[in-house]
Design a protein around this motif. Structure first.
Motif, PDB file in Angstrom:
ATOM      1  N   PHE A  75       0.821  -1.206   0.000  1.00  0.00           N
ATOM      2  CA  PHE A  75       0.000   0.000   0.000  1.00  0.00           C
ATOM      3  C   PHE A  75       0.856   1.257   0.000  1.00  0.00           C
ATOM      4  O   PHE A  75       1.791   1.390   0.800  1.00  0.00           O
ATOM      5  N   HIS A  76       0.528   2.164  -0.917  1.00  0.00           N
ATOM      6  CA  HIS A  76       1.209   3.454  -0.957  1.00  0.00           C
ATOM      7  C   HIS A  76       0.597   4.347   0.107  1.00  0.00           C
ATOM      8  O   HIS A  76      -0.630   4.539   0.145  1.00  0.00           O
ATOM      9  N   MET A  77       1.449   4.909   0.967  1.00  0.00           N
ATOM     10  CA  MET A  77       0.936   5.625   2.130  1.00  0.00           C
ATOM     11  C   MET A  77       0.149   6.881   1.754  1.00  0.00           C
ATOM     12  O   MET A  77      -0.686   7.338   2.533  1.00  0.00           O
ATOM     13  N   SER A  78       0.376   7.419   0.558  1.00  0.00           N
ATOM     14  CA  SER A  78      -0.396   8.590   0.116  1.00  0.00           C
ATOM     15  C   SER A  78      -1.535   8.180  -0.809  1.00  0.00           C
ATOM     16  O   SER A  78      -2.712   8.457  -0.538  1.00  0.00           O
ATOM     17  N   ASN A  79      -1.223   7.474  -1.888  1.00  0.00           N
ATOM     18  CA  ASN A  79      -2.231   7.160  -2.896  1.00  0.00           C
ATOM     19  C   ASN A  79      -3.335   6.234  -2.381  1.00  0.00           C
ATOM     20  O   ASN A  79      -4.474   6.286  -2.856  1.00  0.00           O
ATOM     21  N   ASP A  80      -2.992   5.374  -1.425  1.00  0.00           N
ATOM     22  CA  ASP A  80      -3.973   4.406  -0.921  1.00  0.00           C
ATOM     23  C   ASP A  80      -4.558   4.808   0.434  1.00  0.00           C
ATOM     24  O   ASP A  80      -5.206   3.996   1.099  1.00  0.00           O
ATOM     25  N   SER A  81      -4.352   6.039   0.840  1.00  0.00           N
ATOM     26  CA  SER A  81      -4.763   6.445   2.190  1.00  0.00           C
ATOM     27  C   SER A  81      -6.271   6.338   2.410  1.00  0.00           C
ATOM     28  O   SER A  81      -6.729   6.204   3.553  1.00  0.00           O
ATOM     29  N   TYR A  82      -7.056   6.364   1.330  1.00  0.00           N
ATOM     30  CA  TYR A  82      -8.509   6.249   1.481  1.00  0.00           C
ATOM     31  C   TYR A  82      -8.925   4.869   1.997  1.00  0.00           C
ATOM     32  O   TYR A  82     -10.057   4.678   2.471  1.00  0.00           O
ATOM     33  N   LEU A  83      -7.995   3.896   1.940  1.00  0.00           N
ATOM     34  CA  LEU A  83      -8.285   2.545   2.433  1.00  0.00           C
ATOM     35  C   LEU A  83      -7.950   2.388   3.913  1.00  0.00           C
ATOM     36  O   LEU A  83      -8.265   1.348   4.511  1.00  0.00           O
ATOM     37  N   PHE A  84      -7.311   3.397   4.505  1.00  0.00           N
ATOM     38  CA  PHE A  84      -6.804   3.262   5.864  1.00  0.00           C
ATOM     39  C   PHE A  84      -7.846   3.730   6.882  1.00  0.00           C
ATOM     40  O   PHE A  84      -8.545   4.722   6.671  1.00  0.00           O
ATOM     41  N   HIS A  85      -7.898   3.016   8.003  1.00  0.00           N
ATOM     42  CA  HIS A  85      -8.852   3.335   9.065  1.00  0.00           C
ATOM     43  C   HIS A  85      -8.097   3.494  10.379  1.00  0.00           C
ATOM     44  O   HIS A  85      -7.166   2.731  10.676  1.00  0.00           O
ATOM     45  N   THR A  86      -8.514   4.469  11.184  1.00  0.00           N
ATOM     46  CA  THR A  86      -7.899   4.669  12.490  1.00  0.00           C
ATOM     47  C   THR A  86      -8.627   3.838  13.541  1.00  0.00           C
ATOM     48  O   THR A  86      -9.742   3.351  13.332  1.00  0.00           O
ATOM     49  N   ARG A  87      -8.004   3.734  14.693  1.00  0.00           N
ATOM     50  CA  ARG A  87      -8.602   2.970  15.799  1.00  0.00           C
ATOM     51  C   ARG A  87      -9.926   3.601  16.237  1.00  0.00           C
ATOM     52  O   ARG A  87     -10.905   2.884  16.481  1.00  0.00           O
ATOM     53  N   ASP A  88      -9.951   4.925  16.351  1.00  0.00           N
ATOM     54  CA  ASP A  88     -11.178   5.597  16.776  1.00  0.00           C
ATOM     55  C   ASP A  88     -12.321   5.323  15.806  1.00  0.00           C
ATOM     56  O   ASP A  88     -13.459   5.058  16.223  1.00  0.00           O
ATOM     57  N   GLU A  89     -12.023   5.373  14.511  1.00  0.00           N
ATOM     58  CA  GLU A  89     -13.057   5.120  13.505  1.00  0.00           C
ATOM     59  C   GLU A  89     -13.622   3.707  13.656  1.00  0.00           C
ATOM     60  O   GLU A  89     -14.848   3.509  13.643  1.00  0.00           O
ATOM     61  N   LEU A  90     -12.740   2.732  13.801  1.00  0.00           N
ATOM     62  CA  LEU A  90     -13.184   1.339  13.864  1.00  0.00           C
ATOM     63  C   LEU A  90     -13.964   1.064  15.145  1.00  0.00           C
ATOM     64  O   LEU A  90     -14.992   0.370  15.121  1.00  0.00           O
ATOM     65  N   GLU A  91     -13.495   1.582  16.257  1.00  0.00           N
ATOM     66  CA  GLU A  91     -14.209   1.352  17.508  1.00  0.00           C
ATOM     67  C   GLU A  91     -15.581   2.012  17.489  1.00  0.00           C
ATOM     68  O   GLU A  91     -16.561   1.456  18.022  1.00  0.00           O
ATOM     69  N   ASP A  92     -15.659   3.190  16.858  1.00  0.00           N
ATOM     70  CA  ASP A  92     -16.959   3.855  16.733  1.00  0.00           C
ATOM     71  C   ASP A  92     -17.935   3.054  15.879  1.00  0.00           C
ATOM     72  O   ASP A  92     -19.163   3.152  16.051  1.00  0.00           O
ATOM     73  N   GLN A  93     -17.396   2.242  14.962  1.00  0.00           N
ATOM     74  CA  GLN A  93     -18.233   1.445  14.055  1.00  0.00           C
ATOM     75  C   GLN A  93     -18.481   0.032  14.585  1.00  0.00           C
ATOM     76  O   GLN A  93     -19.020  -0.820  13.883  1.00  0.00           O
ATOM     77  N   GLY A  94     -18.087  -0.222  15.826  1.00  0.00           N
ATOM     78  CA  GLY A  94     -18.393  -1.504  16.449  1.00  0.00           C
ATOM     79  C   GLY A  94     -17.370  -2.600  16.232  1.00  0.00           C
ATOM     80  O   GLY A  94     -17.671  -3.774  16.517  1.00  0.00           O
ATOM     81  N   TRP A  95     -16.187  -2.268  15.742  1.00  0.00           N
ATOM     82  CA  TRP A  95     -15.143  -3.278  15.575  1.00  0.00           C
ATOM     83  C   TRP A  95     -14.493  -3.568  16.927  1.00  0.00           C
ATOM     84  O   TRP A  95     -14.395  -2.697  17.786  1.00  0.00           O
ATOM     85  N   THR A  96     -13.972  -4.792  17.095  1.00  0.00           N
ATOM     86  CA  THR A  96     -13.341  -5.217  18.344  1.00  0.00           C
ATOM     87  C   THR A  96     -11.868  -5.513  18.100  1.00  0.00           C
ATOM     88  O   THR A  96     -11.519  -6.237  17.157  1.00  0.00           O
ATOM     89  N   LEU A  97     -11.007  -4.950  18.945  1.00  0.00           N
ATOM     90  CA  LEU A  97      -9.567  -5.163  18.821  1.00  0.00           C
ATOM     91  C   LEU A  97      -9.187  -6.519  19.396  1.00  0.00           C
ATOM     92  O   LEU A  97      -9.491  -6.825  20.552  1.00  0.00           O
ATOM     93  N   CYS A  98      -8.528  -7.339  18.589  1.00  0.00           N
ATOM     94  CA  CYS A  98      -8.027  -8.652  19.003  1.00  0.00           C
ATOM     95  C   CYS A  98      -6.532  -8.689  18.703  1.00  0.00           C
ATOM     96  O   CYS A  98      -6.143  -8.850  17.541  1.00  0.00           O
ATOM     97  N   GLY A  99      -5.708  -8.545  19.740  1.00  0.00           N
ATOM     98  CA  GLY A  99      -4.272  -8.409  19.504  1.00  0.00           C
ATOM     99  C   GLY A  99      -4.002  -7.049  18.896  1.00  0.00           C
ATOM    100  O   GLY A  99      -4.190  -6.023  19.540  1.00  0.00           O
ATOM    101  N   ASN A 100      -3.560  -7.032  17.632  1.00  0.00           N
ATOM    102  CA  ASN A 100      -3.424  -5.747  16.931  1.00  0.00           C
ATOM    103  C   ASN A 100      -4.226  -5.723  15.633  1.00  0.00           C
ATOM    104  O   ASN A 100      -3.954  -4.929  14.736  1.00  0.00           O
ATOM    105  N   ALA A 101      -5.223  -6.604  15.545  1.00  0.00           N
ATOM    106  CA  ALA A 101      -6.157  -6.614  14.416  1.00  0.00           C
ATOM    107  C   ALA A 101      -7.565  -6.365  14.948  1.00  0.00           C
ATOM    108  O   ALA A 101      -7.837  -6.565  16.137  1.00  0.00           O
ATOM    109  N   PHE A 102      -8.444  -5.898  14.088  1.00  0.00           N
ATOM    110  CA  PHE A 102      -9.835  -5.666  14.463  1.00  0.00           C
ATOM    111  C   PHE A 102     -10.725  -6.696  13.776  1.00  0.00           C
ATOM    112  O   PHE A 102     -10.443  -7.118  12.642  1.00  0.00           O
TER     113      PHE A 102
END
Length: 423
Positions: free
Chosen positions: A113-140
């Motif tokens: 993944f290109h850190m600039s061109n593909d940034s629209y695919l990236f999600h932060t921890r706050d975003e995922l937790e707000d959407q109901g994702w659960t952290l397991c280790g370092n994956a959601f």
């Protein structure tokens, strides 16, 4: 001849001291010379008269060193050139393009993944937790879906996929994502994983092998280490972590990782890197021992193959956390993660480095010289221990391994004994 200068004297007052220039002398085709004279990093013409500064290379030698590009490495002195040439006469490049047998490791280079061109695919921890994702280790996870951690170069180091978390600095105007380095106490917990800044849906990630070999794209010949390769679990990676892919069995890839992490491999890399980016075309032309060499009986312990001897050490360095279980499974290792023990890890790494000095055919004198070409490693050791501990340990093991090879008596290692006791 080509004589390279830095303007540090300065010779040209109005020019920046970091600027470089060269004196280039060419002959026409009718007067072709059988070799050319070179010097690099000179500061004034008188430097060319100092012993060891100038050296010569023939066209065949340049082709031996860089068969794909035909370019000349930047040697700091004659001895660097002589050692490097001797290495390449014993072990050619990793990948020789245009040769059907020129890629014995079957390696392919890629990025995810290109850190600039593909940034629209990236999600932060706050975003995922707000959407109901659960952290397991370092994956959601959520339902049957998974968000994989996106690893960046600052998160990993030699034999260590848990070098640092990525944290966001609110005060930094540039480079807001900064590493927060894990401590030895952190790493002593096999459940403590490196935490990224971003996550990527597993559906966006290409099919992954059981584990990955990555290396740091940003580097320099003057860094503490130039070639910084590391193991990674099956995760997403940014473009500053190029990946070395291979279809060879996992044990062979573990050997490849060890070779790429060795000081002798790094010494060669330092002769080739003139900028700050470790391009694929450079890595392809680093000297690499053939995979079949490791199938032979180990020269200093003929009761096992060289591959088996190396993999036992690599496995303990790599498998320190639960997210590398796929690595352990791939080499048939049935155990819990190994304890993070800094002193033992130093011994393991020293044994691997000494082994590759021997396998590359490096003399003790040249091994001593190569270790002295890593001044930052030396400076850190002397600040911490009062001596160049890394070099002293490697050379001590080098002597013991060489003696075992000479006499036929197996090299006696505490590592072998303790690994045997673990089954």
């Amino acid at each position: 001849s080509l004589y390279d200068f830095e303007n540090r004297k300065p010779l040209f007052e109005a020019v920046d001291s970091r600027a470089r220039f060269c004196l280039l002398t060419l002959a026409g085709r009718d007067f072709r010379e059988h070799e050319a004279a070179f010097a690099f990093f000179a500061h004034e013409p008188a430097d060319l008269d100092r012993p060891g500064v100038k050296f010569t290379l023939t066209p065949d030698e340049i082709t031996l060193l860089n068969p794909n590009t035909g370019t000349c490495p930047i040697f700091r002195n004659r001895r660097d050139a002589e050692i490097t040439l001797a290495i390449y006469r014993r072990a050619p490049v990793l990948v020789e393009e245009g040769d059907s047998d020129g890629n014995p490791w079957g390696v392919k280079f890629t990025t995810m993944f290109h850190m600039s061109n593909d940034s629209y695919l990236f999600h932060t921890r706050d975003e995922l937790e707000d959407q109901g994702w659960t952290l397991c280790g370092n994956a959601f996870s959520r339902g049957g879906e998974t968000m994989l951690p996106l690893f960046q170069g600052m998160m990993a180091d030699l034999y260590n996929h848990r070098a640092a978390d990525v944290v966001r600095s609110e005060s930094a105007e540039k480079r807001q994502n900064q590493p927060r380095y894990l401590t030895d106490q952190d790493r002593s917990d096999p459940e403590r994983l490196a935490m990224p800044q971003y996550w990527v849906s597993s559906t966006e990630v290409p099919p992954l092998p059981d584990w990955l070999i990555g290396f740091s794209d940003i580097t320099s010949a003057t860094n503490e280490r130039t070639m910084v390769a590391y193991p990674l679990p099956p995760v997403a990676t940014g473009n500053k972590i190029p990946l070395v892919m291979s279809d060879l069995p996992s044990s062979k890839r573990a050997v490849l990782l060890a070779m790429m992490s060795s000081y002798v491999f790094d010494f060669v890399a330092r002769q080739k890197v003139s900028g700050t980016t470790l391009n694929f075309f450079l890595v392809k032309q680093f000297s690499a021992l053939a995979p079949k060499l490791f199938d032979l009986p180990c020269p200093w312990n003929r009761r096992q193959t060289t591959e088996a001897w190396l993999v036992r050490r690599v496995s303990e360095l790599v498998y320190t956390a639960v997210d590398m279980k796929s690595f352990a499974d791939s080499i048939g290792l049935q155990s819990e993660p190994f304890k993070w023990d800094p002193l033992r890890r130093s011994q393991l790494r020293a044994e691997l480095d000494a082994a590759f000095f021997v396998l590359y055919g490096i003399s003790r004198e040249d091994a001593d010289y190569i270790m002295d070409s890593f001044p930052i490693v030396r400076r850190k050791d002397e600040a911490k221990h009062g001596d160049y501990r890394t070099k002293l340990l490697i050379l001590k093991i080098f002597d013991a391994i060489s003696e075992a090879e000479r006499t036929g008596a197996p090299y006696g290692s505490s590592i072998d004994r303790s690994l045997s006791s673990k089954g």
